[in-house]
Write a protein that holds these residues in place. Sequence first.
Motif, short mmCIF file in Angstrom:
data_model
loop_
_atom_site.label_atom_id
_atom_site.label_comp_id
_atom_site.label_asym_id
_atom_site.label_seq_id
_atom_site.Cartn_x
_atom_site.Cartn_y
_atom_site.Cartn_z
N ARG A 19 -4.97 9.80 3.07
CA ARG A 19 -4.58 9.10 1.63
C ARG A 19 -3.98 10.12 0.48
O ARG A 19 -3.20 9.57 -0.25
CB ARG A 19 -5.79 8.63 1.18
CG ARG A 19 -6.43 7.58 1.85
CD ARG A 19 -7.69 7.03 1.14
NE ARG A 19 -8.30 5.78 1.90
CZ ARG A 19 -7.77 4.73 1.93
NH1 ARG A 19 -6.80 4.30 1.21
NH2 ARG A 19 -8.22 3.68 2.83
N ASP A 20 -4.10 11.35 0.77
CA ASP A 20 -3.68 12.27 -0.36
C ASP A 20 -2.60 13.15 0.06
O ASP A 20 -2.42 13.56 0.98
CB ASP A 20 -4.86 12.95 -1.04
CG ASP A 20 -5.54 14.04 -0.04
OD1 ASP A 20 -5.59 13.61 1.19
OD2 ASP A 20 -6.04 15.11 -0.62
N ALA A 67 0.87 -1.31 0.02
CA ALA A 67 0.04 0.08 0.07
C ALA A 67 0.86 1.54 -0.04
O ALA A 67 2.01 1.20 0.57
CB ALA A 67 -0.90 0.10 1.28
N PRO A 95 1.12 6.57 4.15
CA PRO A 95 0.27 7.62 4.39
C PRO A 95 0.83 9.09 4.63
O PRO A 95 2.20 9.11 4.59
CB PRO A 95 -0.46 7.14 5.83
CG PRO A 95 0.68 6.57 6.30
CD PRO A 95 1.35 5.71 4.96
N TYR A 108 -7.18 8.81 6.13
CA TYR A 108 -6.82 7.40 5.50
C TYR A 108 -7.87 6.27 5.86
O TYR A 108 -7.77 5.13 5.05
CB TYR A 108 -5.44 6.91 6.34
CG TYR A 108 -4.64 5.75 5.72
CD1 TYR A 108 -4.14 6.08 4.51
CD2 TYR A 108 -4.61 4.63 5.99
CE1 TYR A 108 -3.48 5.28 3.93
CE2 TYR A 108 -4.13 3.66 5.42
CZ TYR A 108 -3.31 3.94 4.17
OH TYR A 108 -2.51 3.04 3.71
N ASP A 109 -8.89 6.51 6.69
CA ASP A 109 -9.90 5.61 7.05
C ASP A 109 -10.94 5.75 6.11
O ASP A 109 -11.97 4.85 6.17
CB ASP A 109 -10.36 5.54 8.47
CG ASP A 109 -10.64 6.90 8.91
OD1 ASP A 109 -10.41 8.15 8.43
OD2 ASP A 109 -11.16 6.99 10.19
N GLN A 162 4.70 12.71 3.68
CA GLN A 162 4.92 11.38 4.02
C GLN A 162 5.69 11.16 5.07
O GLN A 162 5.58 10.33 5.94
CB GLN A 162 5.12 10.25 3.03
CG GLN A 162 3.88 10.36 1.91
CD GLN A 162 4.08 9.48 0.72
OE1 GLN A 162 5.43 9.33 0.13
NE2 GLN A 162 3.19 8.71 0.37
N VAL A 193 -12.31 4.25 -0.29
CA VAL A 193 -11.55 4.57 -1.32
C VAL A 193 -12.67 4.59 -2.57
O VAL A 193 -13.33 3.28 -2.78
CB VAL A 193 -10.35 3.61 -1.79
CG1 VAL A 193 -9.85 4.01 -3.16
CG2 VAL A 193 -9.51 3.62 -0.52
#
Length: 68
Positions: free
Chosen positions: A53-54, A19, A22, A61-62, A38, A65
């Motif tokens: 996430r971005d 993955a 984050p 992040y939770d 990051q 998607v």
Amino acid sequence: MRTLLLTALLALSLPSLAAPAPFFLWQSKVDGHLTCAQTSPGEGWIAFTGPFRDAGCRVPYDAPVNRR
């Protein structure tokens, strides 16, 4: 020959399981400036909030998607 081929296929498939790292919102200890990254920008920065996430630190992040 089979073992070599199997090893090569497994080695090439492993990165597809990883993955992305984050993003976190970092705050400057000096002037309070915020930046999204990051990894830590350096010693003068503390993690303010996250993970996201971005790269704009807007999507938690939770959050689900959106896949097309």
